[in-house]
Design an enzyme around this catalytic site. Structure first.
Site, PDB file in Angstrom:
ATOM      1  N   GLY A  56       0.417  -1.357  -0.010  1.00 37.51           N
ATOM      2  CA  GLY A  56       0.413   0.140  -0.079  1.00 37.51           C
ATOM      3  C   GLY A  56       0.762   1.301   0.049  1.00 37.51           C
ATOM      4  N   LEU A  88      -0.208   6.373   5.021  1.00 40.95           N
ATOM      5  CA  LEU A  88       0.354   5.983   6.070  1.00 40.95           C
ATOM      6  C   LEU A  88       2.071   5.013   4.743  1.00 40.95           C
ATOM      7  CD1 LEU A  88      -0.635   4.721   9.341  1.00 40.95           C
ATOM      8  CD2 LEU A  88       0.123   6.982   8.403  1.00 40.95           C
ATOM      9  N   ARG A 142      -1.462   0.148 -11.517  1.00 37.11           N
ATOM     10  CA  ARG A 142      -1.369   0.697 -10.509  1.00 37.11           C
ATOM     11  C   ARG A 142       0.458   0.815 -10.853  1.00 37.11           C
ATOM     12  NH1 ARG A 142      -2.966   4.712  -8.385  1.00 37.11           N
ATOM     13  NH2 ARG A 142      -2.687   4.583  -6.734  1.00 37.11           N
ATOM     14  N   ASN A 180      -6.279   1.313  11.577  1.00 40.34           N
ATOM     15  CA  ASN A 180      -7.002   1.450  12.825  1.00 40.34           C
ATOM     16  C   ASN A 180      -8.379   0.178  13.024  1.00 40.34           C
ATOM     17  OD1 ASN A 180      -7.648   3.758  14.816  1.00 40.34           O
ATOM     18  ND2 ASN A 180      -8.708   4.754  13.011  1.00 40.34           N
ATOM     19  N   ARG A 218      -3.100  11.760   1.069  1.00 44.61           N
ATOM     20  CA  ARG A 218      -2.378  12.143  -0.076  1.00 44.61           C
ATOM     21  C   ARG A 218      -3.131  13.286  -0.767  1.00 44.61           C
ATOM     22  NH1 ARG A 218      -3.821   6.610  -2.735  1.00 44.61           N
ATOM     23  NH2 ARG A 218      -5.264   5.982  -1.309  1.00 44.61           N
ATOM     24  N   LYS A 239      -8.335   3.473  21.854  1.00 44.08           N
ATOM     25  CA  LYS A 239      -8.669   4.826  20.221  1.00 44.08           C
ATOM     26  C   LYS A 239      -9.673   3.812  19.287  1.00 44.08           C
ATOM     27  CE  LYS A 239      -6.089   6.196  16.472  1.00 44.08           C
ATOM     28  NZ  LYS A 239      -4.705   5.350  15.834  1.00 44.08           N
ATOM     29  N   ASN A 285     -16.178  10.148  16.116  1.00 45.43           N
ATOM     30  CA  ASN A 285     -16.628  10.320  15.144  1.00 45.43           C
ATOM     31  C   ASN A 285     -17.649  10.030  14.274  1.00 45.43           C
ATOM     32  OD1 ASN A 285     -13.242  10.569  15.423  1.00 45.43           O
ATOM     33  ND2 ASN A 285     -13.334   9.383  13.693  1.00 45.43           N
ATOM     34  N   ASN A 322     -14.557  18.313  14.821  1.00 41.94           N
ATOM     35  CA  ASN A 322     -14.215  18.099  16.128  1.00 41.94           C
ATOM     36  C   ASN A 322     -15.193  19.001  17.273  1.00 41.94           C
ATOM     37  OD1 ASN A 322     -13.388  15.453  14.853  1.00 41.94           O
ATOM     38  ND2 ASN A 322     -12.137  15.565  15.720  1.00 41.94           N
ATOM     39  N   SER A 331     -11.464  11.873  10.682  1.00 45.71           N
ATOM     40  CA  SER A 331     -11.198  10.728   9.477  1.00 45.71           C
ATOM     41  C   SER A 331     -12.135  10.711   8.496  1.00 45.71           C
ATOM     42  CB  SER A 331      -9.873  10.030   9.648  1.00 45.71           C
ATOM     43  OG  SER A 331     -10.497   9.407  11.133  1.00 45.71           O
TER      44      SER A 331
HETATM   45  P1  NAP Z   1      -4.213   5.216   2.031  1.00 42.70           P
HETATM   46  O1  NAP Z   1      -4.026   6.724   1.570  1.00 42.70           O
HETATM   47  O2  NAP Z   1      -5.881   4.812   1.981  1.00 42.70           O
HETATM   48  O3  NAP Z   1      -3.875   3.911   0.901  1.00 42.70           O
HETATM   49  C1  NAP Z   1      -4.195   2.635   1.933  1.00 42.70           C
HETATM   50  C2  NAP Z   1      -3.339   1.923   0.126  1.00 42.70           C
HETATM   51  O4  NAP Z   1      -3.581   0.847   0.157  1.00 42.70           O
HETATM   52  C3  NAP Z   1      -4.146   2.791  -1.261  1.00 42.70           C
HETATM   53  O5  NAP Z   1      -2.768   2.794  -1.332  1.00 42.70           O
HETATM   54  C4  NAP Z   1      -4.583   1.439  -1.877  1.00 42.70           C
HETATM   55  O6  NAP Z   1      -4.098   1.259  -2.881  1.00 42.70           O
HETATM   56  C5  NAP Z   1      -3.166   0.346  -0.788  1.00 42.70           C
HETATM   57  N1  NAP Z   1      -4.301  -0.703  -1.280  1.00 42.70           N
HETATM   58  C6  NAP Z   1      -5.495  -1.988  -0.829  1.00 42.70           C
HETATM   59  N2  NAP Z   1      -5.845  -2.729  -1.331  1.00 42.70           N
HETATM   60  C7  NAP Z   1      -4.333  -3.049  -1.460  1.00 42.70           C
HETATM   61  C8  NAP Z   1      -4.132  -4.407  -2.475  1.00 42.70           C
HETATM   62  N3  NAP Z   1      -4.427  -5.313  -1.938  1.00 42.70           N
HETATM   63  N4  NAP Z   1      -2.782  -4.554  -2.730  1.00 42.70           N
HETATM   64  C9  NAP Z   1      -1.861  -3.549  -2.328  1.00 42.70           C
HETATM   65  N5  NAP Z   1      -2.297  -1.988  -2.561  1.00 42.70           N
HETATM   66  C10 NAP Z   1      -3.620  -1.907  -2.036  1.00 42.70           C
HETATM   67  O7  NAP Z   1      -5.127   4.609   3.405  1.00 42.70           O
HETATM   68  P2  NAP Z   1      -4.142   5.354   5.496  1.00 42.70           P
HETATM   69  O8  NAP Z   1      -4.810   7.107   5.474  1.00 42.70           O
HETATM   70  O9  NAP Z   1      -2.491   5.568   4.584  1.00 42.70           O
HETATM   71  O10 NAP Z   1      -4.827   4.319   5.748  1.00 42.70           O
HETATM   72  C11 NAP Z   1      -3.912   2.493   6.287  1.00 42.70           C
HETATM   73  C12 NAP Z   1      -4.134   2.768   7.551  1.00 42.70           C
HETATM   74  O11 NAP Z   1      -3.447   3.276   8.722  1.00 42.70           O
HETATM   75  C13 NAP Z   1      -6.377   2.811   7.507  1.00 42.70           C
HETATM   76  O12 NAP Z   1      -6.177   2.080   8.835  1.00 42.70           O
HETATM   77  C14 NAP Z   1      -6.413   4.073   8.267  1.00 42.70           C
HETATM   78  O13 NAP Z   1      -6.894   3.947   9.441  1.00 42.70           O
HETATM   79  C15 NAP Z   1      -4.793   4.353   9.363  1.00 42.70           C
HETATM   80  N6  NAP Z   1      -4.226   5.104   9.519  1.00 42.70           N
HETATM   81  C16 NAP Z   1      -4.048   5.788   9.093  1.00 42.70           C
HETATM   82  C17 NAP Z   1      -3.524   7.551   9.617  1.00 42.70           C
HETATM   83  C18 NAP Z   1      -3.454   8.644   8.048  1.00 42.70           C
HETATM   84  O14 NAP Z   1      -2.665   9.422   8.944  1.00 42.70           O
HETATM   85  N7  NAP Z   1      -3.470   8.247   7.142  1.00 42.70           N
HETATM   86  C19 NAP Z   1      -3.312   7.853  10.887  1.00 42.70           C
HETATM   87  C20 NAP Z   1      -3.682   6.879  11.927  1.00 42.70           C
HETATM   88  C21 NAP Z   1      -4.072   5.375  11.205  1.00 42.70           C
HETATM   89  P3  NAP Z   1      -4.539   1.640  -4.073  1.00 42.70           P
HETATM   90  O15 NAP Z   1      -4.239   3.868  -3.808  1.00 42.70           O
HETATM   91  O16 NAP Z   1      -4.837   1.435  -5.414  1.00 42.70           O
HETATM   92  O17 NAP Z   1      -6.224   2.283  -3.692  1.00 42.70           O
END
Ligand code: NAP
Length: 302
Positions: free
Chosen positions: A6, A10, A34, A102, A130, A181, A189, A199, A249
């Site tokens: 991914g 993160l 991709r 999460n 992103r 959390k 949320n 919030n 979020s």
């Molecule tokens: P995100 O930006 O949506 O990124 C998820 C990534 O996973 C996307 O790039 C997606 O690909 C990829 N993906 C999904 N299925 C896949 C597969 N089968 N093979 C390869 N890649 C795959 O999500 P995120 O914000 O990083 O969040 C990830 C987790 O961390 C979540 O549970 C979130 O709640 C937690 N979290 C996030 C933050 C934050 O600030 N962002 C903070 C704390 C916790 P595509 O681009 O092709 O769709």
């Protein structure tokens, strides 16, 4: 070698910091389309304090044959088990999977999909988003707690995180952190989605917050998570205050028509209550309202 599945928010935040510390990193992208897009971009870009930095990190698709010893799973909770199942044949016996998801529920799904691996859970307060494909803004410095409820022994690769400047601690009670959390998320949320507010505006709904928090405390205690229940109401108010100007979020996901992680947050809490035959009317009503709200907008609720 760090295999990172991914290249979202993160995943990029971790991959770029590990790579610039000189550690070997391989991204695993969803499919060849991709991968092609990634090759066109020429790598990942991390933007810190307005400064973009480019990292041409190697990438592959899940059907690559390279064995995986250490996998950082950086997808959403609802994608985690399917993603790992796709890679299960590449995981060597005793491989480590670090789960950044999460909420709760996806960790068990992943453990079932890859029984030969050690699943290590993380709970992070870092923030990233992103800006465009393969371009991520490091929005909030924070801390990551890492732990394994089945094995208290820390893995030796924590030294890599140290080298990469990823602030972390090995937690002897990671489940308590994840439950806490989750409880904060359940109190804050869903209401921000239903009230369509930041919030901080939840300060106008103290009675509703108090009812929900009381029920969450009951749930945590019934689930054997009394530590996570301690001082929950004060913490809810503290988070609302500290993040007053932010949209949660879940609010961001719902308002931008993206799938939410509800099933692994409020949905998980309501299921746990049902399993324990614990009636939590406010929490259940909130869940029903949120499901209606998301369904009306054509968003999946699982
Ligand atoms: P995100 O930006 O949506 O990124 C998820 C990534 O996973 C996307 O790039 C997606 O690909 C990829 N993906 C999904 N299925 C896949 C597969 N089968 N093979 C390869 N890649 C795959 O999500 P995120 O914000 O990083 O969040 C990830 C987790 O961390 C979540 O549970 C979130 O709640 C937690 N979290 C996030 C933050 C934050 O600030 N962002 C903070 C704390 C916790 P595509 O681009 O092709 O769709």
């Amino acid at each position: 070698m760090w295999h990172i599945l991914g290249a979202g928010s993160l995943g990029t935040l971790w991959a770029t910091r590990l790579a610039r510390a000189g550690l070997p990193v391989q991204l695993i992208l969803r499919d060849s389309t991709r991968l092609h897009g990634y090759q066109q971009a020429g790598g990942l870009t991390l933007i810190e304090q307005g400064q973009p930095q480019h990292y041409p990190i190697a990438a592959q698709t899940p059907d690559h044959r390279q064995p995986i010893q250490r996998l950082l799973l950086a997808c959403k909770a609802y994608d985690a088990a399917t993603a790992v199942a796709q890679l299960a044949h590449r995981l060597v016996p005793g491989a480590d999977i670090l789960l950044l998801q999460n909420g709760l529920g996806s960790q068990d799904e992943v453990a079932r999909a890859a029984p030969q691996a050690r699943c290590i859970f993380a709970s992070s307060t870092e923030g990233a988003f992103r800006q465009a494909d393969f371009q991520v803004v490091f929005a909030g410095h924070g801390h990551t707690w890492i732990g394994d409820p089945l094995n208290m022994q820390p893995p030796d690769w924590l030294a890599d995180l140290h080298q990469a400047g990823i602030a972390h601690d090995w937690s002897l009670d990671i489940l308590s952190r994840l439950w806490r959390k989750l409880a904060l998320n359940c109190a804050i949320n869903p209401l921000t989605v239903l009230q369509d507010c930041r919030n901080g505006q939840l300060r106008e709904h103290p009675a509703q917050l108090a009812c929900l928090t009381d029920e969450l405390v009951e749930l945590l205690q019934r689930c054997g998570q009394s530590n996570a229940a301690e001082g929950l109401y004060d913490d809810v108010l503290r988070v609302i205050q500290a993040t007053a100007m932010n949209y949660s979020s879940m609010h961001q996901d719902a308002s931008q028509g993206r799938r939410t992680e509800i099933a692994y947050l409020l949905g998980y809490a309501c299921q746990a209550a049902q399993r324990h035959q614990l009636p939590l009317p406010h929490l259940q009503a909130l869940h029903a309202q949120l499901l209606n709200h998301l369904t009306a907008r054509g968003l999946p609720c699982h």
